[in-house]
Design a protein around this motif. Structure first.
Motif, PDB file in Angstrom:
ATOM      1  N   GLU A   1       0.846  -1.198   0.000  1.00 11.69           N
ATOM      2  CA  GLU A   1       0.000   0.000   0.000  1.00 11.69           C
ATOM      3  C   GLU A   1       0.877   1.242   0.000  1.00 11.69           C
ATOM      4  N   VAL A   2       0.427   2.284  -0.703  1.00 13.16           N
ATOM      5  CA  VAL A   2       1.150   3.552  -0.751  1.00 13.16           C
ATOM      6  C   VAL A   2       0.137   4.686  -0.698  1.00 13.16           C
ATOM      7  N   ILE A   3       0.422   5.668   0.144  1.00 11.78           N
ATOM      8  CA  ILE A   3      -0.408   6.872   0.276  1.00 11.78           C
ATOM      9  C   ILE A   3       0.510   8.071   0.087  1.00 11.78           C
TER      10      ILE A   3
ATOM     11  N   ILE B   1       3.599  16.625   0.229  1.00 12.23           N
ATOM     12  CA  ILE B   1       3.869  17.063   1.602  1.00 12.23           C
ATOM     13  C   ILE B   1       3.753  15.918   2.603  1.00 12.23           C
ATOM     14  N   GLY B   2       3.368  14.729   2.131  1.00 15.53           N
ATOM     15  CA  GLY B   2       3.269  13.589   3.024  1.00 15.53           C
ATOM     16  C   GLY B   2       3.344  12.290   2.250  1.00 15.53           C
ATOM     17  N   PHE B   3       3.746  11.239   2.945  1.00 18.48           N
ATOM     18  CA  PHE B   3       3.924   9.945   2.304  1.00 18.48           C
ATOM     19  C   PHE B   3       3.912   8.855   3.368  1.00 18.48           C
ATOM     20  N   GLY B   4       3.448   7.690   2.994  1.00 16.55           N
ATOM     21  CA  GLY B   4       3.531   6.516   3.848  1.00 16.55           C
ATOM     22  C   GLY B   4       3.270   5.276   3.024  1.00 16.55           C
ATOM     23  N   ARG B   5       3.793   4.150   3.489  1.00 14.02           N
ATOM     24  CA  ARG B   5       3.596   2.904   2.761  1.00 14.02           C
ATOM     25  C   ARG B   5       3.579   1.737   3.735  1.00 14.02           C
TER      26      ARG B   5
ATOM     27  N   ARG C   1      -1.523  11.415  11.070  1.00 14.06           N
ATOM     28  CA  ARG C   1      -2.622  10.561  11.531  1.00 14.06           C
ATOM     29  C   ARG C   1      -3.446  10.060  10.338  1.00 14.06           C
ATOM     30  N   ILE C   2      -3.745  10.944   9.392  1.00 11.28           N
ATOM     31  CA  ILE C   2      -4.516  10.554   8.211  1.00 11.28           C
ATOM     32  C   ILE C   2      -3.769   9.482   7.419  1.00 11.28           C
ATOM     33  N   ILE C   3      -2.479   9.666   7.218  1.00  8.69           N
ATOM     34  CA  ILE C   3      -1.687   8.684   6.463  1.00  8.69           C
ATOM     35  C   ILE C   3      -1.757   7.319   7.136  1.00  8.69           C
ATOM     36  N   VAL C   4      -1.497   7.275   8.445  1.00  9.81           N
ATOM     37  CA  VAL C   4      -1.507   6.004   9.175  1.00  9.81           C
ATOM     38  C   VAL C   4      -2.905   5.387   9.140  1.00  9.81           C
ATOM     39  N   GLU C   5      -3.936   6.170   9.423  1.00 12.12           N
ATOM     40  CA  GLU C   5      -5.296   5.632   9.451  1.00 12.12           C
ATOM     41  C   GLU C   5      -5.726   5.128   8.078  1.00 12.12           C
ATOM     42  N   GLU C   6      -5.364   5.834   7.021  1.00 12.88           N
ATOM     43  CA  GLU C   6      -5.715   5.380   5.665  1.00 12.88           C
ATOM     44  C   GLU C   6      -5.005   4.075   5.328  1.00 12.88           C
TER      45      GLU C   6
END
Length: 153
Positions: A62-64, A73-77, A104-109
């Motif tokens: 998963e990648v956001i 301005i933000g990233f998470g995987r 928080r949005i990145i982690v929750e998504e």
């Protein structure tokens, strides 16, 4: 926060990986912007080249990404076997946008994605953000030790 776009990339992040697509499927030099975000905001993910970023994205479950006015301005995987274990990686928010709930949005998504929803244990590692993750229901595990194998290839 106004003007924020959150992109939940398809498996392998094809648009970001091959075409640098950002919000609304527009060419945005996204891969370069990801590298810039990681270089500026992290010590653990700095100096990753485009070739390696492409491999990383291709192999992430998963990648956001989070964008504002054409800038990432933000990233998470996450990576996951989709049943027993998953790991969150590279959760990053640009310093001038921290404190607005984007992390928080990145982690929750990521946690809402079907490939992680039923996973027994979801891990992450942090150096400086322990309280942030504890506020998101992550806890330290005293019975386990983090070990690191350094591949010298």
């Amino acid at each position: 926060m106004e003007g924020i776009s959150i992109i939940k990339h398809c498996k392998g992040s094809l648009g970001l990986r091959y075409f640098g697509l950002g919000p609304y499927m527009t060419p945005s030099r996204g891969l370069k912007k990801l590298g810039n975000l990681l270089n500026k905001e992290t010590f653990w993910a700095s100096n990753r080249n485009c070739k390696c970023l492409k491999i990383m994205l291709a192999n992430s479950t998963e990648v956001i990404s989070v964008w504002r006015k054409g800038e990432m301005i933000g990233f998470g995987r996450a990576t996951s076997d989709k049943i027993y274990r998953a790991v969150l990686w590279d959760i990053v928010v640009a310093s001038n946008f921290q404190g607005h709930g984007l992390g928080r949005i990145i982690v929750e998504e990521l946690l809402k994605k079907s490939s992680l929803k039923s996973v027994e244990k979801i891990y992450l590692m942090t150096t400086n953000c322990l309280k942030f993750y504890e506020n998101l229901n992550f806890g330290q595990i005293a019975s386990q030790s983090l070990l690191l194998y350094k591949n010298d290839n």
